[in-house]
Every structure is written in structure tokens, then in C-alpha cells.
Motif scaffolding. Structure first.
Motif, PDB file in Angstrom:
ATOM      1  N   TYR A  46     -26.982  61.081 -34.124  1.00 22.06           N
ATOM      2  CA  TYR A  46     -25.920  61.764 -33.395  1.00 22.06           C
ATOM      3  C   TYR A  46     -26.273  61.876 -31.911  1.00 22.06           C
ATOM      4  N   THR A  49     -25.877  58.621 -30.090  1.00 21.54           N
ATOM      5  CA  THR A  49     -24.464  58.307 -29.847  1.00 21.54           C
ATOM      6  C   THR A  49     -23.948  59.031 -28.601  1.00 21.54           C
ATOM      7  N   SER A  94     -19.978  69.326 -30.277  1.00 26.54           N
ATOM      8  CA  SER A  94     -19.522  68.978 -28.931  1.00 26.54           C
ATOM      9  C   SER A  94     -20.660  69.101 -27.917  1.00 26.54           C
ATOM     10  N   ASP A 111     -14.110  62.190 -24.134  1.00 21.63           N
ATOM     11  CA  ASP A 111     -14.153  61.093 -25.091  1.00 21.63           C
ATOM     12  C   ASP A 111     -13.031  61.310 -26.111  1.00 21.63           C
ATOM     13  N   SER A 113     -11.798  59.507 -28.308  1.00 20.51           N
ATOM     14  CA  SER A 113     -12.002  58.973 -29.657  1.00 20.51           C
ATOM     15  C   SER A 113     -12.688  59.987 -30.562  1.00 20.51           C
ATOM     16  N   LYS A 114     -13.302  61.015 -29.963  1.00 22.08           N
ATOM     17  CA  LYS A 114     -14.043  62.006 -30.752  1.00 22.08           C
ATOM     18  C   LYS A 114     -13.497  63.427 -30.581  1.00 22.08           C
ATOM     19  N   THR A 116     -10.615  65.775 -30.489  1.00 22.35           N
ATOM     20  CA  THR A 116      -9.270  65.562 -31.019  1.00 22.35           C
ATOM     21  C   THR A 116      -8.215  66.532 -30.510  1.00 22.35           C
ATOM     22  N   THR A 140     -18.160  64.938 -25.049  1.00 21.39           N
ATOM     23  CA  THR A 140     -18.098  64.024 -26.182  1.00 21.39           C
ATOM     24  C   THR A 140     -18.668  64.706 -27.418  1.00 21.39           C
ATOM     25  N   SER A 141     -18.644  63.976 -28.529  1.00 27.29           N
ATOM     26  CA  SER A 141     -19.196  64.455 -29.789  1.00 27.29           C
ATOM     27  C   SER A 141     -19.568  63.227 -30.616  1.00 27.29           C
ATOM     28  N   VAL A 143     -19.230  62.991 -33.826  1.00 29.45           N
ATOM     29  CA  VAL A 143     -18.202  62.901 -34.857  1.00 29.45           C
ATOM     30  C   VAL A 143     -16.937  63.570 -34.315  1.00 29.45           C
ATOM     31  N   THR A 144     -15.831  63.388 -34.997  1.00 27.23           N
ATOM     32  CA  THR A 144     -14.599  64.007 -34.517  1.00 27.23           C
ATOM     33  C   THR A 144     -14.735  65.534 -34.520  1.00 27.23           C
TER      34      THR A 144
END
Length: 280
Positions: A46, A49, A94, A111, A113-114, A116, A140-141, A143-144
Motif C-alpha cells: 500500500y 502504491t 487516505s 487521485d 481513481s482512488k 471516490t 491519494t489512497s 485502495v478506494t
């Protein structure tokens, strides 16, 4: 002549040391801080990423950047008093990077994409409510995630870099704004962008007119829902009014914090100008 030149250089070094405030230096990365969500930092994949996102987006050398971990306890300290929710350490994903090297304006890169729910404009609006008007923020994160807990990390970054603490009353007001908007987006058909514009318009009018009366704020929100053709419930309007009213009520704390931060930025600019002049 040689002794005279050496003396001037030594004096210059002493003067430079005297005017650069603690926490700032000529090294750019000392004005960059990362906060990792507790769950992200504890998982190597994680964290990698998230690090890749920061490197690609912000172009920084992470080996020279300070970092902190945002724990569930820190998030719950704020969220539990607003929503009643509590988070476990495994739910804090986050992560945020704040870069104050370019402090001419405030910019937020999310981000999508992550993250939401919370948009860049929502973070931007909440940070301006606090009195923060400079820096580039990246969120960012691995995962979502909704992104609600990231604001705690972002504000923590500002405190680390500037060494100026944000008053708890102001933190709570800013987080309440984020949580309120997130709840409305999740439970209604309004888009995050439309809601963010509505809140910005209302806050601008409320601040310009120095409105503190609750019903007047409710009426202003209702008028903007008509103007922008936004359909939200009376309950949503009430919650937004409470959030904006809370920001208005802590305006004195916001002004004090903003003055202290401005003094730090001004001192830094003056020190850098002196450095440029000396070395030129």
C-alpha cells in the motif's frame, strides 16, 4: 583584501542564520511533508502504491521528505464529534503530500481513481475556510476511499511545515464542512462538483455580508439551490447551514491562525531574498 573578503563572508553567514526562521532552509524538501494513513503505512505494498503516486505527480525525492502517520485516534478525535462514527486503524488509508515551495496560491490534486467522494474543490474550499491559501496538496489512497479522513492529514502537514498549530475549533469546522458535503453527495443525486460550487457561492456571500444568523444562511443556501437548479432536501440545507454557521463563528480563530502563517511565509520570503542577494 583577502582578510576583508573572508570577514564579509563570515558576517554574511551569521546574518543568514539569524533571519531564517526555524523549520525552513534553502533545502526545498524541508517545505514538503507527507502524511500516511495508518493502514497504508503498515502495509508495504500500500505504501509503495501511494509513494509512486506522489513521485509521479509531485516529482519529489521521498528519501529527503519528512513524513508522519495519521492514526485512527487522530481521525476519531474529530469525526466522532461530527458524525458519531469511529474508525479502526485498518480503515485509515487516505494519504496526503503538501508542498509549500510554490506558495503563491493553493492547488489540490486528487487521485480520482482512488478517492471516490471528496473532490479537489471540496478540499480547496475547506482549506480556505481554515485560512490556508498557499501550497500544492496531493491526495491519494492505495485502495478506494471516500477521502474524508485525508483532511486531518493535510492540516497536520501544514502544522509540521509551518510550525503553526491550527486551532481545534477551526479543524473541527473544516472537517464538519467536508463530512457534511460527503454525506449529501452519498445520499442525494447532486454531483460533488455542483455541491462544491453551491457551498463556495454561499460561503462567499455569507462572509462578504458577515452573516451569522442561522435562518438567513438557510435562505441564502435555498436561493442558490434555485439559481443552480440543485435538488437537495430541507435537512441537507439545514446541515449545510449549520456547517457554514460554524465556520462563521470561529472566524476570529481563523484570522489569528492566518496572520501567524502569513508571518511565517513573509519571514521565509525575506530570508530567501537576503540569501539571493548575498550569494549574488
Amino acid at each position: 583584501m583577502r582578510k576583508s573578503t573572508i570577514g564579509i563572508i563570515i558576517l554574511s553567514i551569521i546574518l543568514v542564520g539569524a533571519v531564517i526562521p526555524l523549520g525552513f532552509s534553502a533545502v526545498d524538501n524541508q517545505q514538503i511533508v507527507i502524511t500516511y494513513g495508518e493502514a497504508t503505512h503498515s502495509n508495504a505494498n500500500y505504501k509503495n502504491t501511494v509513494d509512486d503516486f506522489f513521485v509521479n505527480q509531485a516529482g519529489v525525492d521521498l528519501n529527503t521528505v519528512d513524513s508522519k502517520i495519521i492514526t485512527a485516534d487522530e481521525v476519531n478525535k474529530i469525526s466522532s464529534s461530527i458524525t458519531g462514527r469511529t474508525y479502526s486503524p485498518s480503515q485509515i488509508y487516505s494519504s496526503a503530500l503538501v508542498d509549500l515551495n510554490d506558495n503563491d496560491n493553493l492547488e489540490v490534486s486528487v487521485d480520482k481513481s482512488k478517492i471516490t467522494t471528496i473532490t479537489g474543490d471540496m478540499y480547496l474550499s475547506a482549506l480556505k475556510s481554515v485560512g490556508i491559501t498557499a501550497g500544492h496538496v496531493y491526495v491519494t489512497s492505495p485502495v478506494t476511499a471516500t477521502g474524508e479522513s485525508a483532511l486531518a492529514g493535510i492540516m497536520n502537514c501544514y502544522e509540521v511545515v509551518t510550525e503553526v498549530e491550527i486551532p481545534d475549533t477551526v479543524k473541527e469546522a473544516a472537517n464538519n464542512e467536508i463530512y457534511t458535503e460527503a454525506e449529501i453527495v452519498e445520499n442525494s443525486n447532486v454531483s460533488a462538483d455542483d455541491l462544491s460550487k453551491l457551498v463556495d457561492d454561499v460561503k462567499e456571500e455569507v462572509q462578504e455580508e458577515n452573516v451569522t444568523d442561522h435562518q438567513t444562511i438557510v435562505n441564502i443556501i435555498y436561493n442558490y439551490t434555485i439559481i443552480n437548479n440543485i435538488n437537495i432536501t430541507d435537512s441537507d440545507i439545514e446541515n449545510l447551514a449549520n456547517s457554514i454557521e460554524q465556520i462563521q463563528n470561529v472566524q476570529g480563530d481563523i484570522d489569528t491562525y492566518q496572520t501567524e502563517v502569513s508571518d511565517v511565509f513573509n519571514s521565509t520570503d525575506e530570508a530567501q531574498g537576503l540569501l539571493d542577494g548575498l550569494f549574488n
